[in-house]
Design a protein around this motif. Structure first.
Motif, PDB file in Angstrom:
ATOM      1  N   ILE A  38     -67.080   1.954  -0.337  1.00 15.00           N
ATOM      2  CA  ILE A  38     -68.085   1.978   0.966  1.00 15.00           C
ATOM      3  C   ILE A  38     -67.612   1.728   2.755  1.00 15.00           C
ATOM      4  O   ILE A  38     -67.460   1.925   3.256  1.00 15.00           O
ATOM      5  CB  ILE A  38     -68.636   1.607   0.225  1.00 15.00           C
ATOM      6  CG1 ILE A  38     -70.276   3.327  -0.758  1.00 15.00           C
ATOM      7  CG2 ILE A  38     -70.471   2.366   1.847  1.00 15.00           C
ATOM      8  CD1 ILE A  38     -70.994   2.922  -0.555  1.00 15.00           C
ATOM      9  N   GLU A  39     -67.362   0.412   2.440  1.00 20.76           N
ATOM     10  CA  GLU A  39     -66.675  -0.350   3.347  1.00 20.76           C
ATOM     11  C   GLU A  39     -65.471   0.075   3.754  1.00 20.76           C
ATOM     12  O   GLU A  39     -65.782   0.519   5.313  1.00 20.76           O
ATOM     13  CB  GLU A  39     -66.663  -1.718   3.195  1.00 20.76           C
ATOM     14  CG  GLU A  39     -67.390  -2.571   2.756  1.00 20.76           C
ATOM     15  CD  GLU A  39     -67.384  -3.971   1.305  1.00 20.76           C
ATOM     16  OE1 GLU A  39     -66.347  -4.334   1.893  1.00 20.76           O
ATOM     17  OE2 GLU A  39     -68.082  -4.806   1.673  1.00 20.76           O
ATOM     18  N   GLN A  41     -64.641   3.442   3.549  1.00 19.89           N
ATOM     19  CA  GLN A  41     -64.565   4.671   4.241  1.00 19.89           C
ATOM     20  C   GLN A  41     -65.526   3.870   5.694  1.00 19.89           C
ATOM     21  O   GLN A  41     -65.212   4.667   6.907  1.00 19.89           O
ATOM     22  CB  GLN A  41     -65.633   5.296   3.655  1.00 19.89           C
ATOM     23  CG  GLN A  41     -64.668   5.576   2.316  1.00 19.89           C
ATOM     24  CD  GLN A  41     -65.359   6.416   1.486  1.00 19.89           C
ATOM     25  OE1 GLN A  41     -66.896   6.908   1.288  1.00 19.89           O
ATOM     26  NE2 GLN A  41     -65.525   6.687   0.203  1.00 19.89           N
ATOM     27  N   GLN A  42     -66.664   3.247   5.796  1.00 17.18           N
ATOM     28  CA  GLN A  42     -67.317   2.816   6.942  1.00 17.18           C
ATOM     29  C   GLN A  42     -66.161   2.570   7.784  1.00 17.18           C
ATOM     30  O   GLN A  42     -66.434   2.972   9.561  1.00 17.18           O
ATOM     31  CB  GLN A  42     -68.135   2.349   7.043  1.00 17.18           C
ATOM     32  CG  GLN A  42     -69.620   2.597   6.360  1.00 17.18           C
ATOM     33  CD  GLN A  42     -70.590   1.342   5.716  1.00 17.18           C
ATOM     34  OE1 GLN A  42     -69.829   0.201   5.709  1.00 17.18           O
ATOM     35  NE2 GLN A  42     -71.704   1.798   5.180  1.00 17.18           N
ATOM     36  N   GLN A  43     -65.198   1.878   8.037  1.00 15.70           N
ATOM     37  CA  GLN A  43     -63.523   1.070   8.707  1.00 15.70           C
ATOM     38  C   GLN A  43     -63.993   2.873   9.340  1.00 15.70           C
ATOM     39  O   GLN A  43     -62.746   2.669  10.157  1.00 15.70           O
ATOM     40  CB  GLN A  43     -63.599   0.108   7.874  1.00 15.70           C
ATOM     41  CG  GLN A  43     -63.839  -1.077   8.137  1.00 15.70           C
ATOM     42  CD  GLN A  43     -63.031  -2.209   7.314  1.00 15.70           C
ATOM     43  OE1 GLN A  43     -61.739  -1.749   7.097  1.00 15.70           O
ATOM     44  NE2 GLN A  43     -63.326  -3.568   6.858  1.00 15.70           N
ATOM     45  N   LEU A  45     -64.455   5.515   9.873  1.00 18.63           N
ATOM     46  CA  LEU A  45     -65.274   6.433  10.340  1.00 18.63           C
ATOM     47  C   LEU A  45     -65.523   5.704  11.828  1.00 18.63           C
ATOM     48  O   LEU A  45     -65.498   6.252  12.617  1.00 18.63           O
ATOM     49  CB  LEU A  45     -66.450   6.762   9.228  1.00 18.63           C
ATOM     50  CG  LEU A  45     -66.690   7.571   8.922  1.00 18.63           C
ATOM     51  CD1 LEU A  45     -67.798   7.612   7.535  1.00 18.63           C
ATOM     52  CD2 LEU A  45     -66.030   9.513   8.658  1.00 18.63           C
ATOM     53  N   GLU A  46     -65.717   4.395  12.068  1.00 19.60           N
ATOM     54  CA  GLU A  46     -65.124   4.062  13.047  1.00 19.60           C
ATOM     55  C   GLU A  46     -64.274   3.564  13.801  1.00 19.60           C
ATOM     56  O   GLU A  46     -64.064   4.603  15.105  1.00 19.60           O
ATOM     57  CB  GLU A  46     -65.940   2.064  12.628  1.00 19.60           C
ATOM     58  CG  GLU A  46     -66.921   1.723  12.214  1.00 19.60           C
ATOM     59  CD  GLU A  46     -68.455   2.383  13.442  1.00 19.60           C
ATOM     60  OE1 GLU A  46     -68.038   2.476  14.500  1.00 19.60           O
ATOM     61  OE2 GLU A  46     -69.146   3.496  12.877  1.00 19.60           O
TER      62      GLU A  46
END
Length: 53
Positions: A38-39, A41-43, A45-46
């Motif tokens: 999840i971390e 994937q969030q990176q 996306l950012e």
């Protein structure tokens, strides 16, 4: 019809863990993997948001 015997493969620490670990240990392992995914994937996306279009 003859069914060929399965070829034995060498045991690995990973397979031994899943064979012998308790459910709680497996849960912790998968929770840690999910959190890391999840971390990442969030990176990603950012990073995609900050890219010019």
């Amino acid at each position: 019809m003859l069914i060929p015997k399965k070829e034995k493969v060498k045991s690995t620490p990973f397979s031994a863990f899943f064979r012998h670990a308790k459910s709680a240990e497996k849960r912790q392992f998968f929770d840690r993997i999910a959190k890391k995914a999840i971390e990442e994937q969030q990176q990603m996306l950012e990073k995609a948001k900050s890219m010019p279009q």
